[in-house]
Design a protein around this motif. Sequence first.
Motif, PDB file in Angstrom:
ATOM      1  N   SER A  36       0.836  -1.214   0.000  1.00  0.00           N
ATOM      2  CA  SER A  36       0.000   0.000   0.000  1.00  0.00           C
ATOM      3  C   SER A  36       0.869   1.262   0.000  1.00  0.00           C
ATOM      4  CB  SER A  36      -0.893   0.025   1.247  1.00  0.00           C
ATOM      5  OG  SER A  36      -1.793  -1.038   1.187  1.00  0.00           O
ATOM      6  N   SER A  45      -6.123   0.237   5.447  1.00  0.00           N
ATOM      7  CA  SER A  45      -7.054  -0.126   4.364  1.00  0.00           C
ATOM      8  C   SER A  45      -8.525  -0.117   4.792  1.00  0.00           C
ATOM      9  CB  SER A  45      -6.686  -1.498   3.785  1.00  0.00           C
ATOM     10  OG  SER A  45      -6.682  -2.453   4.811  1.00  0.00           O
ATOM     11  N   THR A 103       7.204   1.538   0.821  1.00  0.00           N
ATOM     12  CA  THR A 103       5.782   1.380   0.492  1.00  0.00           C
ATOM     13  C   THR A 103       5.610   1.217  -1.026  1.00  0.00           C
ATOM     14  OG1 THR A 103       5.632   3.763   0.472  1.00  0.00           O
ATOM     15  CG2 THR A 103       4.930   2.668   2.481  1.00  0.00           C
ATOM     16  N   ASN A 104       4.373   1.000  -1.453  1.00  0.00           N
ATOM     17  CA  ASN A 104       4.060   0.789  -2.882  1.00  0.00           C
ATOM     18  C   ASN A 104       4.914  -0.319  -3.488  1.00  0.00           C
ATOM     19  OD1 ASN A 104       2.025   2.740  -3.364  1.00  0.00           O
ATOM     20  ND2 ASN A 104       3.590   4.336  -3.186  1.00  0.00           N
ATOM     21  N   LEU A 167      -8.729   2.536  -0.669  1.00  0.00           N
ATOM     22  CA  LEU A 167      -8.271   2.728  -2.039  1.00  0.00           C
ATOM     23  C   LEU A 167      -9.412   3.177  -2.950  1.00  0.00           C
ATOM     24  CD1 LEU A 167      -5.662  -0.161  -2.353  1.00  0.00           C
ATOM     25  CD2 LEU A 167      -5.294   2.251  -1.843  1.00  0.00           C
TER      26      LEU A 167
END
Length: 529
Positions: A36, A45, A103-104, A167
Amino acid sequence: MQQYYDVVVAGGGLAGISCLIELRVSGLSSVLFEKSPEPGGTWFSNSYPGAGCDTFGPAYSFQHLESVTKNWRWSSRYSSSDEIKEYLNYCIQFFNLNDKIKTNTEISDAVYDKNENIWKVFLSQTAFVSCRYFVMATGPLSTPNIPDIPGLCLFDSNIVHTSGWKLKQPSWRDKSISVIGTGTSSVQLIPELAKDCKRLRVFQRSPAYCLPARQRTLSQTEVESYRLRSVDLYTEPLQGALGPDFKLSDRMIPDSFDISDSNIRQQLDAAWKRGGFSLLGAFQNLRPELLRNQEVNKKLRKYIHSKIGAIVNDPKTASRLYPAYPFLSKRPALNDHYYQTFNQKHVELISLKTEGILSIENTTIVTNRRKYNNDLIILATGYQAMKGSFLKLNPVGLNGSLADHWQNRPQTYLGILCHGFPNLFLINGPLSPGPFSNLMTLSAIQSKWISDAISKAGSESLIHVSRQKELDWVSASQNLTKGTIFESANSWYSDKHDSTSSGSFLLYMNEPAYRDLLSKSLTEDFYHN
Ligand code: NAP
Protein backbone atom coordinates in the motif's frame (compact mmCIF):
# COMPACT_ATOMS: atom_id res chain seq x y z
CA MET A 1 18.84 -4.22 -8.33
CA GLN A 2 19.95 -7.01 -6.03
CA GLN A 3 20.57 -6.22 -2.40
CA TYR A 4 21.23 -8.38 0.61
CA TYR A 5 19.62 -7.86 4.02
CA ASP A 6 19.80 -9.98 7.14
CA VAL A 7 16.01 -9.73 7.51
CA VAL A 8 13.26 -8.92 5.01
CA VAL A 9 9.79 -8.26 6.42
CA ALA A 10 6.70 -8.57 4.21
CA GLY A 11 3.82 -6.31 5.29
CA GLY A 12 3.70 -2.92 7.01
CA GLY A 13 0.80 -3.41 9.38
CA LEU A 14 1.16 -3.54 13.13
CA ALA A 15 2.96 -6.93 12.98
CA GLY A 16 5.59 -5.76 10.47
CA ILE A 17 6.16 -2.50 12.36
CA SER A 18 6.41 -4.42 15.61
CA CYS A 19 8.98 -6.72 14.02
CA LEU A 20 11.17 -3.77 12.94
CA ILE A 21 10.89 -2.32 16.45
CA GLU A 22 12.05 -5.56 18.06
CA LEU A 23 14.89 -6.00 15.55
CA ARG A 24 16.20 -2.45 15.96
CA VAL A 25 18.74 -3.33 18.65
CA SER A 26 19.94 -6.53 17.00
CA GLY A 27 22.52 -4.88 14.76
CA LEU A 28 21.04 -6.75 11.79
CA SER A 29 20.20 -5.05 8.51
CA SER A 30 16.48 -5.12 7.82
CA VAL A 31 13.92 -3.79 5.36
CA LEU A 32 10.12 -3.92 5.19
CA PHE A 33 8.08 -4.00 1.96
CA GLU A 34 4.46 -2.83 2.00
CA LYS A 35 2.22 -2.94 -1.05
CA SER A 36 0.00 0.00 0.00
CA PRO A 37 1.02 3.64 -0.31
CA GLU A 38 1.26 3.94 3.49
CA PRO A 39 2.02 1.64 6.41
CA GLY A 40 -0.76 0.67 8.83
CA GLY A 41 -2.08 -2.58 7.33
CA THR A 42 -5.67 -3.19 8.41
CA TRP A 43 -5.78 0.25 10.01
CA PHE A 44 -4.83 1.85 6.71
CA SER A 45 -7.05 -0.13 4.36
CA ASN A 46 -10.18 -0.55 6.54
CA SER A 47 -11.06 3.13 6.68
CA TYR A 48 -14.81 2.56 6.31
CA PRO A 49 -17.09 4.80 8.42
CA GLY A 50 -17.08 3.56 12.01
CA ALA A 51 -13.90 1.47 11.66
CA GLY A 52 -12.11 0.98 14.92
CA CYS A 53 -10.88 -1.50 17.44
CA ASP A 54 -13.02 -3.08 20.12
CA THR A 55 -10.19 -3.96 22.50
CA PHE A 56 -9.73 -1.42 25.32
CA GLY A 57 -7.80 1.49 23.67
CA PRO A 58 -4.66 1.67 25.85
CA ALA A 59 -4.42 -2.15 25.81
CA TYR A 60 -4.40 -2.23 22.01
CA SER A 61 -0.88 -0.81 21.84
CA PHE A 62 2.71 -1.90 22.30
CA GLN A 63 2.26 -1.77 26.06
CA HIS A 64 5.75 -3.08 26.80
CA LEU A 65 7.43 -0.09 25.11
CA GLU A 66 7.48 2.29 28.07
CA SER A 67 9.23 5.05 26.13
CA VAL A 68 6.38 5.17 23.60
CA THR A 69 3.59 4.55 26.08
CA LYS A 70 4.54 7.47 28.31
CA ASN A 71 4.31 9.89 25.39
CA TRP A 72 1.05 8.67 23.90
CA ARG A 73 -2.40 9.62 25.18
CA TRP A 74 -5.25 7.38 24.00
CA SER A 75 -8.48 9.33 23.76
CA SER A 76 -11.31 6.80 24.07
CA ARG A 77 -12.31 3.49 25.53
CA TYR A 78 -12.12 2.08 21.98
CA SER A 79 -9.77 3.65 19.44
CA SER A 80 -10.80 4.58 15.92
CA SER A 81 -8.85 3.21 12.98
CA ASP A 82 -7.43 6.71 12.37
CA GLU A 83 -6.12 6.97 15.93
CA ILE A 84 -4.44 3.55 15.71
CA LYS A 85 -2.89 4.47 12.36
CA GLU A 86 -1.55 7.70 13.92
CA TYR A 87 -0.12 5.69 16.80
CA LEU A 88 1.62 3.27 14.42
CA ASN A 89 3.07 6.23 12.50
CA TYR A 90 4.20 7.73 15.80
CA CYS A 91 6.03 4.46 16.61
CA ILE A 92 7.68 4.56 13.16
CA GLN A 93 8.92 8.13 13.79
CA PHE A 94 9.89 7.42 17.39
CA PHE A 95 12.17 4.54 16.42
CA ASN A 96 13.37 6.15 13.18
CA LEU A 97 12.07 3.33 11.03
CA ASN A 98 11.05 5.40 8.01
CA ASP A 99 14.13 4.52 5.96
CA LYS A 100 13.51 0.84 6.43
CA ILE A 101 9.94 0.92 5.14
CA LYS A 102 9.42 0.73 1.37
CA THR A 103 5.78 1.38 0.49
CA ASN A 104 4.06 0.79 -2.88
CA THR A 105 6.17 -2.35 -3.18
CA GLU A 106 4.47 -5.71 -3.40
CA ILE A 107 6.40 -8.92 -2.92
CA SER A 108 5.33 -11.27 -5.69
CA ASP A 109 7.38 -14.39 -4.78
CA ALA A 110 9.83 -15.68 -2.24
CA VAL A 111 12.03 -18.72 -2.86
CA TYR A 112 14.48 -20.44 -0.52
CA ASP A 113 17.90 -21.17 -2.01
CA LYS A 114 19.25 -24.09 -0.02
CA ASN A 115 22.76 -23.94 -1.50
CA GLU A 116 23.33 -20.44 -0.22
CA ASN A 117 20.91 -20.59 2.69
CA ILE A 118 19.18 -17.40 1.62
CA TRP A 119 15.68 -16.33 0.67
CA LYS A 120 15.27 -14.64 -2.70
CA VAL A 121 12.44 -12.15 -2.44
CA PHE A 122 10.98 -10.88 -5.73
CA LEU A 123 9.49 -7.38 -5.79
CA SER A 124 6.97 -5.64 -7.98
CA GLN A 125 9.32 -2.88 -9.07
CA THR A 126 12.88 -4.12 -8.81
CA ALA A 127 14.32 -7.54 -9.63
CA PHE A 128 14.81 -9.12 -6.22
CA VAL A 129 16.49 -8.81 -2.87
CA SER A 130 17.97 -11.63 -0.84
CA CYS A 131 18.04 -12.20 2.87
CA ARG A 132 18.89 -14.76 5.50
CA TYR A 133 15.59 -14.44 7.38
CA PHE A 134 12.23 -13.80 5.78
CA VAL A 135 9.34 -12.64 8.00
CA MET A 136 5.77 -12.77 6.69
CA ALA A 137 3.75 -10.16 8.57
CA THR A 138 1.08 -10.13 5.88
CA GLY A 139 -1.88 -10.20 8.25
CA PRO A 140 -4.31 -12.82 9.56
CA LEU A 141 -7.29 -10.80 8.30
CA SER A 142 -6.15 -9.11 5.11
CA THR A 143 -7.03 -11.28 2.10
CA PRO A 144 -10.74 -10.68 1.50
CA ASN A 145 -13.33 -13.42 1.20
CA ILE A 146 -15.23 -12.51 -1.97
CA PRO A 147 -18.57 -14.30 -2.31
CA ASP A 148 -19.04 -16.39 -5.41
CA ILE A 149 -22.06 -14.53 -6.86
CA PRO A 150 -22.62 -14.60 -10.63
CA GLY A 151 -22.08 -11.14 -12.15
CA LEU A 152 -20.21 -9.70 -9.16
CA CYS A 153 -17.47 -7.45 -10.57
CA LEU A 154 -14.93 -5.99 -8.16
CA PHE A 155 -13.64 -3.62 -10.83
CA ASP A 156 -16.92 -1.71 -10.58
CA SER A 157 -16.17 1.44 -8.58
CA ASN A 158 -19.57 1.10 -6.86
CA ILE A 159 -18.83 -2.34 -5.44
CA VAL A 160 -16.37 -2.35 -2.56
CA HIS A 161 -15.13 -4.80 0.08
CA THR A 162 -14.67 -3.25 3.54
CA SER A 163 -10.91 -3.91 3.32
CA GLY A 164 -10.68 -1.96 0.04
CA TRP A 165 -12.38 1.18 1.37
CA LYS A 166 -9.28 3.37 1.54
CA LEU A 167 -8.27 2.73 -2.04
CA LYS A 168 -11.78 3.08 -3.56
CA GLN A 169 -13.17 5.81 -1.26
CA PRO A 170 -16.75 5.15 -2.38
CA SER A 171 -19.31 7.90 -2.18
CA TRP A 172 -22.22 6.84 0.05
CA ARG A 173 -24.03 9.90 1.42
CA ASP A 174 -27.63 10.17 0.14
CA LYS A 175 -27.20 6.91 -1.80
CA SER A 176 -29.09 3.62 -1.87
CA ILE A 177 -26.75 1.04 -0.41
CA SER A 178 -26.75 -2.71 0.13
CA VAL A 179 -24.40 -4.35 2.58
CA ILE A 180 -23.76 -8.10 2.30
CA GLY A 181 -22.50 -9.74 5.50
CA THR A 182 -23.11 -8.94 9.16
CA GLY A 183 -19.85 -9.68 11.02
CA THR A 184 -17.79 -7.34 13.18
CA SER A 185 -16.90 -4.92 10.37
CA SER A 186 -20.52 -4.64 9.27
CA VAL A 187 -21.71 -3.98 12.82
CA GLN A 188 -19.37 -0.97 12.98
CA LEU A 189 -20.26 0.25 9.49
CA ILE A 190 -24.06 -0.09 9.37
CA PRO A 191 -25.01 2.50 12.05
CA GLU A 192 -22.67 5.05 10.44
CA LEU A 193 -24.04 4.52 6.92
CA ALA A 194 -27.61 4.72 8.19
CA LYS A 195 -27.00 8.25 9.50
CA ASP A 196 -26.53 9.77 6.05
CA CYS A 197 -27.61 7.35 3.33
CA LYS A 198 -30.93 7.41 1.49
CA ARG A 199 -31.71 3.73 1.86
CA LEU A 200 -29.86 0.84 3.46
CA ARG A 201 -30.46 -2.85 2.89
CA VAL A 202 -28.58 -5.37 4.96
CA PHE A 203 -28.25 -8.90 3.57
CA GLN A 204 -27.66 -11.23 6.49
CA ARG A 205 -26.56 -14.88 6.36
CA SER A 206 -26.10 -15.25 10.15
CA PRO A 207 -26.82 -12.56 12.74
CA ALA A 208 -23.91 -11.22 14.80
CA TYR A 209 -23.83 -11.12 18.59
CA CYS A 210 -23.39 -7.41 19.25
CA LEU A 211 -22.65 -6.31 22.82
CA PRO A 212 -22.97 -2.67 23.93
CA ALA A 213 -19.61 -0.89 23.65
CA ARG A 214 -20.43 2.03 25.97
CA GLN A 215 -17.88 4.06 24.07
CA ARG A 216 -16.64 7.10 25.97
CA THR A 217 -13.72 9.47 26.37
CA LEU A 218 -11.05 8.19 28.77
CA SER A 219 -10.11 10.23 31.79
CA GLN A 220 -6.48 11.13 32.45
CA THR A 221 -6.57 8.90 35.55
CA GLU A 222 -7.72 5.88 33.60
CA VAL A 223 -5.00 6.32 31.01
CA GLU A 224 -2.34 6.86 33.69
CA SER A 225 -3.34 3.87 35.78
CA TYR A 226 -3.04 1.62 32.77
CA ARG A 227 0.20 3.26 31.65
CA LEU A 228 1.92 2.75 34.98
CA ARG A 229 1.94 -1.06 34.72
CA SER A 230 5.23 -2.49 33.65
CA VAL A 231 4.70 -5.18 31.06
CA ASP A 232 6.79 -8.24 30.34
CA LEU A 233 5.50 -9.74 27.11
CA TYR A 234 6.15 -13.36 27.95
CA THR A 235 4.47 -13.22 31.36
CA GLU A 236 1.82 -10.48 31.08
CA PRO A 237 -1.50 -11.96 32.23
CA LEU A 238 -4.22 -12.10 29.58
CA GLN A 239 -6.34 -9.87 31.78
CA GLY A 240 -3.77 -7.09 31.34
CA ALA A 241 -3.53 -7.70 27.63
CA LEU A 242 -7.28 -7.32 27.16
CA GLY A 243 -7.93 -4.46 29.53
CA PRO A 244 -10.25 -3.68 32.45
CA ASP A 245 -13.29 -5.54 31.05
CA PHE A 246 -11.60 -8.60 32.56
CA LYS A 247 -10.96 -7.08 36.03
CA LEU A 248 -10.59 -9.71 38.78
CA SER A 249 -12.98 -7.83 41.09
CA ASP A 250 -15.81 -8.10 38.56
CA ARG A 251 -15.55 -11.87 38.11
CA MET A 252 -18.56 -12.97 40.14
CA ILE A 253 -20.60 -15.39 38.05
CA PRO A 254 -19.91 -19.09 38.59
CA ASP A 255 -19.73 -21.60 35.72
CA SER A 256 -23.01 -23.26 36.69
CA PHE A 257 -25.17 -20.16 36.94
CA ASP A 258 -28.93 -20.13 37.22
CA ILE A 259 -30.38 -17.54 34.85
CA SER A 260 -33.61 -17.28 36.88
CA ASP A 261 -31.63 -16.30 40.00
CA SER A 262 -32.23 -12.57 40.48
CA ASN A 263 -28.72 -12.09 41.84
CA ILE A 264 -27.19 -13.60 38.66
CA ARG A 265 -29.54 -11.56 36.52
CA GLN A 266 -28.42 -8.40 38.34
CA GLN A 267 -24.79 -9.22 37.69
CA LEU A 268 -25.44 -9.90 34.02
CA ASP A 269 -27.34 -6.61 33.79
CA ALA A 270 -24.49 -4.78 35.52
CA ALA A 271 -22.00 -6.30 33.07
CA TRP A 272 -24.27 -5.37 30.13
CA LYS A 273 -24.37 -1.84 31.48
CA ARG A 274 -20.58 -1.67 31.90
CA GLY A 275 -20.39 -2.69 28.24
CA GLY A 276 -17.51 -3.99 26.18
CA PHE A 277 -16.52 -7.56 26.92
CA SER A 278 -17.62 -7.19 30.56
CA LEU A 279 -20.27 -9.83 29.95
CA LEU A 280 -17.51 -12.34 29.37
CA GLY A 281 -15.27 -10.82 32.04
CA ALA A 282 -18.08 -11.25 34.61
CA PHE A 283 -17.49 -14.99 34.82
CA GLN A 284 -15.27 -16.30 37.62
CA ASN A 285 -13.49 -18.61 35.24
CA LEU A 286 -11.59 -16.90 32.43
CA ARG A 287 -12.25 -19.93 30.23
CA PRO A 288 -15.81 -20.52 31.36
CA GLU A 289 -18.08 -23.48 30.93
CA LEU A 290 -19.82 -21.35 28.29
CA LEU A 291 -17.16 -22.56 25.87
CA ARG A 292 -17.79 -26.23 26.58
CA ASN A 293 -21.35 -26.71 27.63
CA GLN A 294 -24.07 -26.01 25.05
CA GLU A 295 -26.77 -25.89 27.73
CA VAL A 296 -24.92 -23.29 29.80
CA ASN A 297 -24.20 -21.34 26.64
CA LYS A 298 -27.88 -21.41 25.69
CA LYS A 299 -28.79 -19.65 28.94
CA LEU A 300 -26.60 -16.68 28.07
CA ARG A 301 -27.77 -16.76 24.45
CA LYS A 302 -31.37 -16.38 25.67
CA TYR A 303 -30.32 -13.52 27.93
CA ILE A 304 -28.78 -11.71 24.94
CA HIS A 305 -31.89 -12.41 22.81
CA SER A 306 -33.97 -10.71 25.50
CA LYS A 307 -31.71 -7.66 25.31
CA ILE A 308 -32.00 -7.51 21.50
CA GLY A 309 -35.79 -7.93 21.74
CA ALA A 310 -35.96 -4.97 24.13
CA ILE A 311 -34.15 -2.71 21.63
CA VAL A 312 -35.64 -3.68 18.24
CA ASN A 313 -39.25 -2.51 17.82
CA ASP A 314 -40.46 -4.85 15.08
CA PRO A 315 -40.68 -8.41 16.51
CA LYS A 316 -40.10 -9.99 13.07
CA THR A 317 -36.89 -8.02 12.55
CA ALA A 318 -35.83 -8.72 16.15
CA SER A 319 -36.27 -12.46 15.67
CA ARG A 320 -34.09 -12.33 12.55
CA LEU A 321 -31.39 -10.70 14.65
CA TYR A 322 -31.35 -13.48 17.29
CA PRO A 323 -28.25 -15.61 16.71
CA ALA A 324 -29.05 -19.33 16.80
CA TYR A 325 -25.43 -20.47 17.23
CA PRO A 326 -23.52 -20.52 20.54
CA PHE A 327 -22.35 -17.21 21.97
CA LEU A 328 -18.55 -16.81 21.49
CA SER A 329 -18.30 -19.52 18.83
CA LYS A 330 -17.77 -16.62 16.41
CA ARG A 331 -16.14 -13.33 17.34
CA PRO A 332 -18.79 -11.11 19.00
CA ALA A 333 -18.98 -7.45 17.98
CA LEU A 334 -19.27 -4.27 20.04
CA ASN A 335 -21.38 -1.27 19.14
CA ASP A 336 -23.76 1.14 20.84
CA HIS A 337 -26.15 1.69 17.94
CA TYR A 338 -26.27 -1.49 15.85
CA TYR A 339 -29.63 -2.94 16.90
CA GLN A 340 -31.26 0.51 17.13
CA THR A 341 -30.36 1.08 13.48
CA PHE A 342 -32.97 -1.49 12.43
CA ASN A 343 -35.71 0.68 13.96
CA GLN A 344 -35.13 3.29 11.26
CA LYS A 345 -37.61 3.36 8.38
CA HIS A 346 -34.98 3.54 5.63
CA VAL A 347 -33.14 0.45 6.92
CA GLU A 348 -34.24 -3.05 5.89
CA LEU A 349 -32.88 -6.41 7.05
CA ILE A 350 -33.04 -9.21 4.48
CA SER A 351 -32.33 -12.74 5.62
CA LEU A 352 -30.34 -14.79 3.13
CA LYS A 353 -31.80 -17.89 4.77
CA THR A 354 -35.15 -17.15 3.14
CA GLU A 355 -34.12 -14.96 0.23
CA GLY A 356 -31.00 -16.10 -1.62
CA ILE A 357 -28.93 -13.90 -3.93
CA LEU A 358 -29.02 -15.30 -7.49
CA SER A 359 -26.82 -12.73 -9.21
CA ILE A 360 -25.57 -9.16 -9.29
CA GLU A 361 -26.28 -7.17 -12.49
CA ASN A 362 -24.09 -4.06 -12.40
CA THR A 363 -25.20 -2.74 -8.99
CA THR A 364 -28.57 -4.51 -8.87
CA ILE A 365 -28.87 -7.45 -6.49
CA VAL A 366 -31.19 -10.13 -7.87
CA THR A 367 -32.65 -12.52 -5.30
CA ASN A 368 -35.13 -15.35 -5.70
CA ARG A 369 -37.85 -12.86 -4.70
CA ARG A 370 -37.02 -9.51 -6.26
CA LYS A 371 -34.45 -7.06 -7.64
CA TYR A 372 -32.79 -4.43 -5.44
CA ASN A 373 -31.32 -1.42 -7.23
CA ASN A 374 -28.34 0.21 -5.53
CA ASP A 375 -25.90 3.05 -5.99
CA LEU A 376 -23.34 1.18 -3.93
CA ILE A 377 -22.84 -2.46 -2.83
CA ILE A 378 -20.59 -3.11 0.16
CA LEU A 379 -19.17 -6.57 0.72
CA ALA A 380 -18.59 -7.01 4.45
CA THR A 381 -17.95 -10.69 3.88
CA GLY A 382 -14.76 -11.06 5.91
CA TYR A 383 -11.47 -12.72 5.10
CA GLN A 384 -9.67 -15.87 4.13
CA ALA A 385 -8.69 -15.66 7.75
CA MET A 386 -5.35 -16.73 9.24
CA LYS A 387 -4.12 -18.33 6.00
CA GLY A 388 -5.12 -16.20 2.97
CA SER A 389 -2.24 -13.71 2.90
CA PHE A 390 0.40 -16.40 3.50
CA LEU A 391 -1.01 -18.56 0.70
CA LYS A 392 -1.28 -15.57 -1.60
CA LEU A 393 2.44 -14.87 -1.33
CA ASN A 394 3.02 -18.65 -1.29
CA PRO A 395 6.75 -18.91 -0.49
CA VAL A 396 8.64 -21.87 -1.93
CA GLY A 397 10.74 -23.81 0.57
CA LEU A 398 12.82 -27.00 0.55
CA ASN A 399 10.13 -29.36 -0.73
CA GLY A 400 7.68 -27.13 -2.57
CA SER A 401 5.35 -24.24 -1.87
CA LEU A 402 3.40 -23.33 1.25
CA ALA A 403 0.18 -24.16 -0.64
CA ASP A 404 1.56 -27.71 -1.16
CA HIS A 405 2.49 -27.97 2.52
CA TRP A 406 -0.95 -26.73 3.61
CA GLN A 407 -2.84 -28.75 1.01
CA ASN A 408 -4.94 -30.57 3.61
CA ARG A 409 -4.91 -27.89 6.26
CA PRO A 410 -2.69 -25.02 7.52
CA GLN A 411 0.15 -26.42 9.67
CA THR A 412 2.69 -24.52 11.74
CA TYR A 413 4.70 -24.74 14.92
CA LEU A 414 3.58 -22.02 17.39
CA GLY A 415 1.90 -20.25 14.46
CA ILE A 416 5.40 -19.01 13.56
CA LEU A 417 7.54 -21.75 11.95
CA CYS A 418 6.77 -24.25 9.19
CA HIS A 419 8.63 -27.48 8.46
CA GLY A 420 10.35 -27.30 5.06
CA PHE A 421 10.76 -23.52 5.27
CA PRO A 422 14.05 -22.76 7.06
CA ASN A 423 14.53 -19.23 8.36
CA LEU A 424 10.96 -18.30 7.44
CA PHE A 425 8.76 -16.78 10.18
CA LEU A 426 5.05 -16.03 10.13
CA ILE A 427 3.53 -13.47 12.49
CA ASN A 428 -0.04 -14.28 13.53
CA GLY A 429 0.07 -17.43 11.44
CA PRO A 430 -2.44 -20.28 11.72
CA LEU A 431 -2.46 -22.05 15.08
CA SER A 432 -1.48 -19.02 17.09
CA PRO A 433 -4.08 -17.48 19.46
CA GLY A 434 -5.36 -14.72 17.10
CA PRO A 435 -8.61 -13.31 18.50
CA PHE A 436 -8.15 -15.22 21.78
CA SER A 437 -5.55 -12.55 22.48
CA ASN A 438 -5.00 -8.93 21.56
CA LEU A 439 -3.39 -8.78 18.11
CA MET A 440 -1.15 -5.83 19.02
CA THR A 441 0.26 -7.71 22.04
CA LEU A 442 0.45 -10.98 20.16
CA SER A 443 2.32 -9.35 17.27
CA ALA A 444 4.75 -7.82 19.75
CA ILE A 445 5.38 -11.08 21.57
CA GLN A 446 5.86 -13.05 18.33
CA SER A 447 8.17 -10.32 16.98
CA LYS A 448 10.20 -10.45 20.17
CA TRP A 449 10.38 -14.23 19.89
CA ILE A 450 11.61 -13.96 16.28
CA SER A 451 14.22 -11.38 17.24
CA ASP A 452 15.33 -13.51 20.25
CA ALA A 453 15.49 -16.67 18.10
CA ILE A 454 17.57 -14.91 15.42
CA SER A 455 20.00 -13.59 18.06
CA LYS A 456 20.25 -17.03 19.59
CA ALA A 457 20.85 -18.65 16.22
CA GLY A 458 23.85 -16.41 15.46
CA SER A 459 25.01 -15.50 12.01
CA GLU A 460 25.66 -18.99 10.61
CA SER A 461 22.67 -20.87 11.98
CA LEU A 462 19.58 -22.14 10.34
CA ILE A 463 16.25 -22.10 12.16
CA HIS A 464 14.21 -25.08 11.03
CA VAL A 465 11.49 -26.91 12.91
CA SER A 466 11.16 -30.70 12.62
CA ARG A 467 8.07 -32.25 11.07
CA GLN A 468 7.36 -34.04 14.34
CA LYS A 469 7.29 -30.81 16.35
CA GLU A 470 4.96 -29.26 13.80
CA LEU A 471 2.62 -32.27 13.87
CA ASP A 472 2.60 -32.22 17.67
CA TRP A 473 1.61 -28.54 17.65
CA VAL A 474 -1.19 -29.18 15.16
CA SER A 475 -2.63 -31.94 17.32
CA ALA A 476 -2.18 -29.93 20.56
CA SER A 477 -4.15 -27.07 18.95
CA GLN A 478 -6.91 -29.42 17.81
CA ASN A 479 -7.10 -31.11 21.22
CA LEU A 480 -7.83 -27.77 22.89
CA THR A 481 -11.05 -27.42 20.89
CA LYS A 482 -12.35 -30.95 21.48
CA GLY A 483 -15.75 -30.91 23.11
CA THR A 484 -16.07 -27.13 22.84
CA ILE A 485 -18.71 -25.01 21.13
CA PHE A 486 -16.18 -24.20 18.41
CA GLU A 487 -16.48 -27.67 16.90
CA SER A 488 -20.01 -27.08 15.66
CA ALA A 489 -19.73 -23.43 14.56
CA ASN A 490 -19.34 -22.27 10.96
CA SER A 491 -16.89 -19.52 11.68
CA TRP A 492 -13.56 -18.38 10.33
CA TYR A 493 -12.02 -19.76 13.55
CA SER A 494 -12.70 -23.24 12.23
CA ASP A 495 -12.10 -22.36 8.58
CA LYS A 496 -15.63 -23.26 7.60
CA HIS A 497 -17.04 -20.00 6.31
CA ASP A 498 -15.62 -19.45 2.82
CA SER A 499 -15.03 -21.24 -0.46
CA THR A 500 -11.38 -22.07 0.40
CA SER A 501 -12.28 -23.84 3.66
CA SER A 502 -10.27 -26.74 5.07
CA GLY A 503 -12.69 -27.25 7.98
CA SER A 504 -9.83 -27.34 10.51
CA PHE A 505 -9.54 -25.13 13.58
CA LEU A 506 -7.08 -22.32 12.81
CA LEU A 507 -6.25 -21.05 16.30
CA TYR A 508 -4.40 -22.06 19.46
CA MET A 509 -7.06 -21.14 21.96
CA ASN A 510 -5.12 -21.14 25.25
CA GLU A 511 -3.39 -17.77 25.12
CA PRO A 512 -1.77 -17.78 28.59
CA ALA A 513 -0.29 -21.24 27.96
CA TYR A 514 0.84 -20.06 24.54
CA ARG A 515 2.99 -17.28 26.03
CA ASP A 516 4.56 -19.70 28.44
CA LEU A 517 5.30 -22.25 25.71
CA LEU A 518 6.70 -19.54 23.49
CA SER A 519 9.20 -18.34 26.07
CA LYS A 520 10.29 -21.92 26.86
CA SER A 521 10.59 -22.88 23.20
CA LEU A 522 13.46 -20.45 22.61
CA THR A 523 15.87 -23.04 23.96
CA GLU A 524 14.56 -25.86 21.76
CA ASP A 525 16.51 -27.78 19.17
CA PHE A 526 15.57 -26.04 15.95
CA TYR A 527 18.88 -24.22 15.53
CA HIS A 528 21.17 -25.97 13.00
CA ASN A 529 24.58 -25.10 11.58
P1 NAP B 1 -16.58 -11.80 9.46
O1 NAP B 1 -16.70 -11.62 10.91
O2 NAP B 1 -15.97 -13.04 8.94
O3 NAP B 1 -18.03 -11.58 8.87
C1 NAP B 1 -18.30 -11.84 7.54
C2 NAP B 1 -19.79 -11.76 7.32
O4 NAP B 1 -20.05 -12.00 5.95
C3 NAP B 1 -20.56 -12.80 8.11
O5 NAP B 1 -21.79 -12.27 8.47
C4 NAP B 1 -20.72 -13.92 7.08
O6 NAP B 1 -21.81 -14.76 7.34
C5 NAP B 1 -20.96 -13.10 5.84
N1 NAP B 1 -20.63 -13.83 4.62
C6 NAP B 1 -19.47 -14.44 4.29
N2 NAP B 1 -19.56 -14.99 3.06
C7 NAP B 1 -20.80 -14.72 2.63
C8 NAP B 1 -21.49 -15.03 1.44
N3 NAP B 1 -20.93 -15.75 0.47
N4 NAP B 1 -22.77 -14.59 1.30
C9 NAP B 1 -23.34 -13.87 2.29
N5 NAP B 1 -22.74 -13.55 3.45
C10 NAP B 1 -21.48 -13.97 3.61
O7 NAP B 1 -15.76 -10.59 8.78
P2 NAP B 1 -15.53 -9.13 9.34
O8 NAP B 1 -16.78 -8.55 9.84
O9 NAP B 1 -14.76 -8.38 8.32
O10 NAP B 1 -14.60 -9.39 10.58
C11 NAP B 1 -13.48 -10.28 10.45
C12 NAP B 1 -12.67 -10.23 11.70
O11 NAP B 1 -11.96 -9.01 11.73
C13 NAP B 1 -13.46 -10.25 12.98
O12 NAP B 1 -13.83 -11.54 13.39
C14 NAP B 1 -12.49 -9.62 13.93
O13 NAP B 1 -11.57 -10.55 14.42
C15 NAP B 1 -11.78 -8.63 13.05
N6 NAP B 1 -12.34 -7.30 13.23
C16 NAP B 1 -12.04 -6.70 14.40
C17 NAP B 1 -12.54 -5.46 14.63
C18 NAP B 1 -12.18 -4.82 15.93
O14 NAP B 1 -12.89 -3.98 16.36
N7 NAP B 1 -11.09 -5.22 16.59
C19 NAP B 1 -13.33 -4.81 13.72
C20 NAP B 1 -13.64 -5.44 12.52
C21 NAP B 1 -13.12 -6.69 12.29
P3 NAP B 1 -21.64 -16.07 8.27
O15 NAP B 1 -21.51 -15.55 9.67
O16 NAP B 1 -22.86 -16.84 8.02
O17 NAP B 1 -20.38 -16.76 7.79
